[in-house]
Design a protein around this motif. Sequence first.
Motif, PDB file in Angstrom:
ATOM      1  N   PRO A   1      70.709  41.700  12.593  1.00 34.02           N
ATOM      2  CA  PRO A   1      70.298  42.633  13.654  1.00 34.02           C
ATOM      3  C   PRO A   1      68.849  43.078  13.450  1.00 34.02           C
ATOM      4  CG  PRO A   1      72.380  43.297  12.649  1.00 34.02           C
ATOM      5  CD  PRO A   1      71.778  42.250  11.762  1.00 34.02           C
ATOM      6  N   VAL A   2      68.067  42.975  14.502  1.00 34.06           N
ATOM      7  CA  VAL A   2      66.660  43.373  14.471  1.00 34.06           C
ATOM      8  C   VAL A   2      66.387  44.297  15.642  1.00 34.06           C
ATOM      9  CG1 VAL A   2      64.266  42.585  14.539  1.00 34.06           C
ATOM     10  CG2 VAL A   2      65.996  41.182  13.406  1.00 34.06           C
ATOM     11  N   ILE A   3      65.780  45.425  15.367  1.00 32.70           N
ATOM     12  CA  ILE A   3      65.371  46.332  16.445  1.00 32.70           C
ATOM     13  C   ILE A   3      63.936  45.957  16.792  1.00 32.70           C
ATOM     14  CG2 ILE A   3      65.097  48.728  17.173  1.00 32.70           C
ATOM     15  CD1 ILE A   3      67.043  49.490  14.925  1.00 32.70           C
ATOM     16  N   GLY A   4      63.796  45.023  17.711  1.00 27.42           N
ATOM     17  CA  GLY A   4      62.465  44.531  18.061  1.00 27.42           C
ATOM     18  C   GLY A   4      61.762  45.442  19.041  1.00 27.42           C
ATOM     19  N   GLY A   5      60.498  45.132  19.298  1.00 28.78           N
ATOM     20  CA  GLY A   5      59.736  45.871  20.294  1.00 28.78           C
ATOM     21  C   GLY A   5      58.734  46.841  19.687  1.00 28.78           C
ATOM     22  N   TYR A   6      58.201  47.697  20.545  1.00 25.43           N
ATOM     23  CA  TYR A   6      57.101  48.598  20.199  1.00 25.43           C
ATOM     24  C   TYR A   6      57.596  50.036  20.214  1.00 25.43           C
ATOM     25  CZ  TYR A   6      52.332  50.520  20.379  1.00 25.43           C
ATOM     26  OH  TYR A   6      51.159  51.182  20.119  1.00 25.43           O
ATOM     27  N   HIS A   7      57.424  50.729  19.102  1.00 22.02           N
ATOM     28  CA  HIS A   7      57.812  52.138  18.991  1.00 22.02           C
ATOM     29  C   HIS A   7      56.544  52.972  18.980  1.00 22.02           C
ATOM     30  CE1 HIS A   7      60.113  55.493  16.598  1.00 22.02           C
ATOM     31  NE2 HIS A   7      59.593  55.922  17.737  1.00 22.02           N
ATOM     32  N   ALA A   8      56.202  53.553  20.135  1.00 22.16           N
ATOM     33  CA  ALA A   8      54.991  54.375  20.236  1.00 22.16           C
ATOM     34  C   ALA A   8      55.242  55.756  19.651  1.00 22.16           C
ATOM     35  CB  ALA A   8      54.555  54.489  21.693  1.00 22.16           C
ATOM     36  N   GLU A   9      54.201  56.306  19.070  1.00 25.47           N
ATOM     37  CA  GLU A   9      54.216  57.686  18.572  1.00 25.47           C
ATOM     38  C   GLU A   9      55.332  57.931  17.569  1.00 25.47           C
ATOM     39  OE1 GLU A   9      54.140  60.324  21.933  1.00 25.47           O
ATOM     40  OE2 GLU A   9      52.043  59.876  22.376  1.00 25.47           O
ATOM     41  N   TYR A  10      55.452  57.020  16.614  1.00 28.15           N
ATOM     42  CA  TYR A  10      56.364  57.281  15.487  1.00 28.15           C
ATOM     43  C   TYR A  10      55.934  58.572  14.786  1.00 28.15           C
ATOM     44  CZ  TYR A  10      58.503  56.902  10.887  1.00 28.15           C
ATOM     45  OH  TYR A  10      59.195  57.162   9.745  1.00 28.15           O
ATOM     46  N   ALA A  11      54.619  58.741  14.663  1.00 30.73           N
ATOM     47  CA  ALA A  11      54.062  59.991  14.132  1.00 30.73           C
ATOM     48  C   ALA A  11      52.828  60.318  14.967  1.00 30.73           C
ATOM     49  CB  ALA A  11      53.686  59.840  12.662  1.00 30.73           C
ATOM     50  N   ILE A  12      52.658  61.582  15.317  1.00 32.75           N
ATOM     51  CA  ILE A  12      51.523  61.979  16.146  1.00 32.75           C
ATOM     52  C   ILE A  12      50.884  63.245  15.584  1.00 32.75           C
ATOM     53  CG2 ILE A  12      52.353  60.916  18.278  1.00 32.75           C
ATOM     54  CD1 ILE A  12      53.370  63.654  19.147  1.00 32.75           C
ATOM     55  N   ALA A  13      49.611  63.412  15.903  1.00 35.89           N
ATOM     56  CA  ALA A  13      48.892  64.630  15.511  1.00 35.89           C
ATOM     57  C   ALA A  13      47.704  64.799  16.441  1.00 35.89           C
ATOM     58  CB  ALA A  13      48.427  64.550  14.063  1.00 35.89           C
ATOM     59  N   ASP A  14      47.430  66.034  16.814  1.00 34.84           N
ATOM     60  CA  ASP A  14      46.269  66.359  17.643  1.00 34.84           C
ATOM     61  C   ASP A  14      45.315  67.193  16.815  1.00 34.84           C
ATOM     62  OD1 ASP A  14      47.007  65.449  20.501  1.00 34.84           O
ATOM     63  OD2 ASP A  14      48.786  66.543  19.849  1.00 34.84           O
ATOM     64  N   ILE A  15      44.071  66.744  16.725  1.00 34.66           N
ATOM     65  CA  ILE A  15      43.077  67.487  15.944  1.00 34.66           C
ATOM     66  C   ILE A  15      41.681  67.128  16.426  1.00 34.66           C
ATOM     67  CG2 ILE A  15      42.809  65.770  14.104  1.00 34.66           C
ATOM     68  CD1 ILE A  15      42.874  68.223  12.138  1.00 34.66           C
ATOM     69  N   ASP A  16      40.826  68.121  16.497  1.00 36.73           N
ATOM     70  CA  ASP A  16      39.429  67.939  16.882  1.00 36.73           C
ATOM     71  C   ASP A  16      39.286  67.175  18.199  1.00 36.73           C
ATOM     72  OD1 ASP A  16      38.547  69.281  14.645  1.00 36.73           O
ATOM     73  OD2 ASP A  16      38.350  67.467  13.442  1.00 36.73           O
TER      74      ASP A  16
ATOM     75  N   THR B   1      58.999  41.966  15.845  1.00 40.93           N
ATOM     76  CA  THR B   1      59.162  40.774  16.665  1.00 40.93           C
ATOM     77  C   THR B   1      60.359  40.934  17.598  1.00 40.93           C
ATOM     78  OG1 THR B   1      58.293  39.423  14.865  1.00 40.93           O
ATOM     79  CG2 THR B   1      59.498  38.281  16.603  1.00 40.93           C
ATOM     80  N   ARG B   2      60.174  40.569  18.854  1.00 38.62           N
ATOM     81  CA  ARG B   2      61.283  40.578  19.806  1.00 38.62           C
ATOM     82  C   ARG B   2      61.201  39.320  20.671  1.00 38.62           C
ATOM     83  NH1 ARG B   2      60.120  41.541  25.083  1.00 38.62           N
ATOM     84  NH2 ARG B   2      58.147  42.563  25.612  1.00 38.62           N
ATOM     85  N   PRO B   3      62.318  38.871  21.213  1.00 42.40           N
ATOM     86  CA  PRO B   3      62.280  37.708  22.100  1.00 42.40           C
ATOM     87  C   PRO B   3      61.489  38.016  23.372  1.00 42.40           C
ATOM     88  CG  PRO B   3      64.526  38.188  21.375  1.00 42.40           C
ATOM     89  CD  PRO B   3      63.684  39.353  20.990  1.00 42.40           C
ATOM     90  N   TRP B   4      60.859  36.988  23.898  1.00 38.43           N
ATOM     91  CA  TRP B   4      60.131  37.138  25.162  1.00 38.43           C
ATOM     92  C   TRP B   4      61.136  37.354  26.290  1.00 38.43           C
ATOM     93  CZ3 TRP B   4      55.350  38.082  26.565  1.00 38.43           C
ATOM     94  CH2 TRP B   4      54.978  37.893  27.906  1.00 38.43           C
ATOM     95  N   VAL B   5      60.811  38.279  27.196  1.00 34.46           N
ATOM     96  CA  VAL B   5      61.707  38.602  28.301  1.00 34.46           C
ATOM     97  C   VAL B   5      61.050  38.216  29.620  1.00 34.46           C
ATOM     98  CG1 VAL B   5      62.985  40.424  29.493  1.00 34.46           C
ATOM     99  CG2 VAL B   5      62.711  40.511  27.003  1.00 34.46           C
ATOM    100  N   SER B   6      61.731  37.387  30.372  1.00 35.05           N
ATOM    101  CA  SER B   6      61.264  36.993  31.702  1.00 35.05           C
ATOM    102  C   SER B   6      62.472  36.523  32.498  1.00 35.05           C
ATOM    103  CB  SER B   6      60.221  35.879  31.606  1.00 35.05           C
ATOM    104  OG  SER B   6      60.828  34.680  31.139  1.00 35.05           O
ATOM    105  N   GLU B   7      62.270  36.232  33.770  1.00 36.12           N
ATOM    106  CA  GLU B   7      63.371  35.713  34.568  1.00 36.12           C
ATOM    107  C   GLU B   7      63.881  34.396  33.996  1.00 36.12           C
ATOM    108  OE1 GLU B   7      62.328  35.438  38.635  1.00 36.12           O
ATOM    109  OE2 GLU B   7      62.020  37.600  38.910  1.00 36.12           O
ATOM    110  N   ALA B   8      62.951  33.575  33.489  1.00 33.50           N
ATOM    111  CA  ALA B   8      63.344  32.271  32.952  1.00 33.50           C
ATOM    112  C   ALA B   8      64.182  32.424  31.684  1.00 33.50           C
ATOM    113  CB  ALA B   8      62.104  31.426  32.678  1.00 33.50           C
ATOM    114  N   THR B   9      63.749  33.318  30.775  1.00 37.55           N
ATOM    115  CA  THR B   9      64.491  33.471  29.524  1.00 37.55           C
ATOM    116  C   THR B   9      65.853  34.107  29.752  1.00 37.55           C
ATOM    117  OG1 THR B   9      63.427  35.606  29.087  1.00 37.55           O
ATOM    118  CG2 THR B   9      62.393  33.643  28.148  1.00 37.55           C
ATOM    119  N   GLU B  10      65.961  34.971  30.764  1.00 35.77           N
ATOM    120  CA  GLU B  10      67.251  35.584  31.042  1.00 35.77           C
ATOM    121  C   GLU B  10      68.195  34.600  31.713  1.00 35.77           C
ATOM    122  OE1 GLU B  10      67.865  38.713  29.668  1.00 35.77           O
ATOM    123  OE2 GLU B  10      65.981  37.921  28.855  1.00 35.77           O
TER     124      GLU B  10
END
Length: 487
Positions: A173-188, A199-208
Motif C-alpha cells: 500500500p502506497v499513499i501516493g500524490g502531493y500533500h501540501a502544507e504538511y507544515a506551515i509557518a507565516d513570518i516576515d 509516486t502515484r499512477p497517472w490518472v486520465s480517461e485512458a488509464t481509467e
Amino acid sequence: MRQCEPQRIRGWFYLPEAPDERVPGILTWEPSDGATLELIGGFSPGPDYQPSPEGNGVYATQIVGDVRSGTIFGESDSGKKLSIWDAQRGSYTAGISGEVREEFWSSTWVCVGAHIGSPQDPAFIEATLEPDELYYLTNDRRFCPPQWAKIAGVENPGERLVNGTQLMPYILPVIGGYHAEYAIADIDGARYSVNTHATRPWVSEATEAFPELKLDMMTRNLRRGRAIELQLGANVSIRLQDEAAGSAAAFVDSMAAVLDLIRLATFSTCDVEAIWLEATNGDQLSLLSLIGEPAAPHETHLPAAIVFTFGDVTLDSFLSTRKSLTEGRQAAFAWSMVIGHCGYSPQFVEQYVSQVLAAAEGFDTWCLRNSGQVELNARLKALHGRLPNEVLALIDLDVNNWADWAVWARNHVAHGGTRRRRFIQDSLQLLAIAKSVNLVTYLVVLAELGVPSEKMVDALRNHPRLQGLLLHCEAVNQIKEMPEPPL
C-alpha cells in the motif's frame, strides 16, 4: 532543470538592449562553480582610439572596448529562454583590428524558461526549494507495511512445490500524490510550506478505461527485467503575503531560513537539488544558483544523521526562534557564523580555532543579548551552563579547564603567540579545544530551539559527526600545561 547536475546549453545570446545582435555560444553550469558562457564572437565593442599626444596618429589603451556587466538573454537551440543575471566578462581573444573572436562570461545564477531583466524584478509569486534530507524531518509515512493477498492465478500461495516454485502474492500500500502544507509557518510577510510527495499512477480517461496502462506507465523495461521505482520526497514552497509578486533576489534571501533549518537538524551542510519559480503569468521556471551546497540525492541516507524533526521543533517554532535570535545589532552575522560550522571540516587548525571561538563569543553577545563588558572565559562558562543536565553529564567537560584553555587558544591564534607563555602537547589538542567549543555552541542553539534533551543525548551517542566531537571533550579535560621548552 536541477542545479545539482552539470548542464550544457547551446544557443544564441544577446544583451537585452541589443536584441538584434545575437552571438552563438555555449552556456555551461557546474554545481560548485556556477555558470560560464563561452561566446563565438562577443559583445565587446572595438577599442577606443585616442589622438596621439605627439599629433602623429591615434592609439588605444586596450585591445577591445569595455562592455557593461549585468543581464544577458539567451535562447537555447531547443527554444528555451535563458536569463543570465549579474554576468561578468572575463577573458577574451581578439584580432589585430580589435574584432572579438571569443568571449567568456561568468555568473552565479541563471533563470531558465523566461527572459527576466533583473533578479530584482517582481516577476514571481512562488519559489520552491528541494533540499536533501528534508523529507526525514517530516515523519510523513507514505509506504505502508506489505500485506499478503489473494491474486488470481496463484493457487497455493506460500507453498514450496517440488520443482522449487514458491509464490507469495502481496500488496504494497502506497499513499501516493502531493500533500501540501504538511507544515506551515507565516513570518516576515512570507508563508513557508513544507510539502511531501509520493509516486502515484497517472490518472486520465485512458488509464481509467485500461488499468493495465497505469502499470505500463510506471514500469521501466530493463535488460535485466522490469522495474518499478517508488519515491518519497519533500520540498519547501515560499509565497509572499496576499499573493504579492516578489523578485528572485527576495525569494532567495527568504530561503536562508530553510538552509539554516536543514543545517541544524542534520549538523551538516544543506545540499540543494533544485529551485523552481512560478512566474506571475503561471509559467514554471527553474533557477540555477550557488545557494546551498550541491546535492547528492542518490546517496544513501543515514537515519542517525537527523538530530531533530518537526515532531520535536515545529516549523513555526523554528522560524520564530530564529527571528528572535537574529534580530538586533550584529545578531544575524553572529548567527551565520554558528550555522556555518554545522558539518564544517577545517582545512587549518588555527583558522578553525579563530572562527569557532568568534562564533561562540558572538552568539552569546548578540544572539543571547549578553552584550555587557563580559570576558570570553565567562561567556564560555555561561554557554556551557545553558545546557540541560543530561547533556552536561554526557559531554562531561571540566568547565574551568575548558574555558581557560579555549581563551588561551583564541589569544594564541589571534595574536600569533601570547605573552602568557603556555605550551600544550601538540596541534591535536588545539583542534580538540576548537571542536569542543563548536559542539557546546551548537548544543546551546538546539536548546534555544527547544530540542528535547533526550534527542540531544541520542544525537551525541549516535550521530556520525557529533560522536566525533564528543570524543574531543575528554581530550580537552586531559590538557595540562607543559614545561617551557629549553632555548
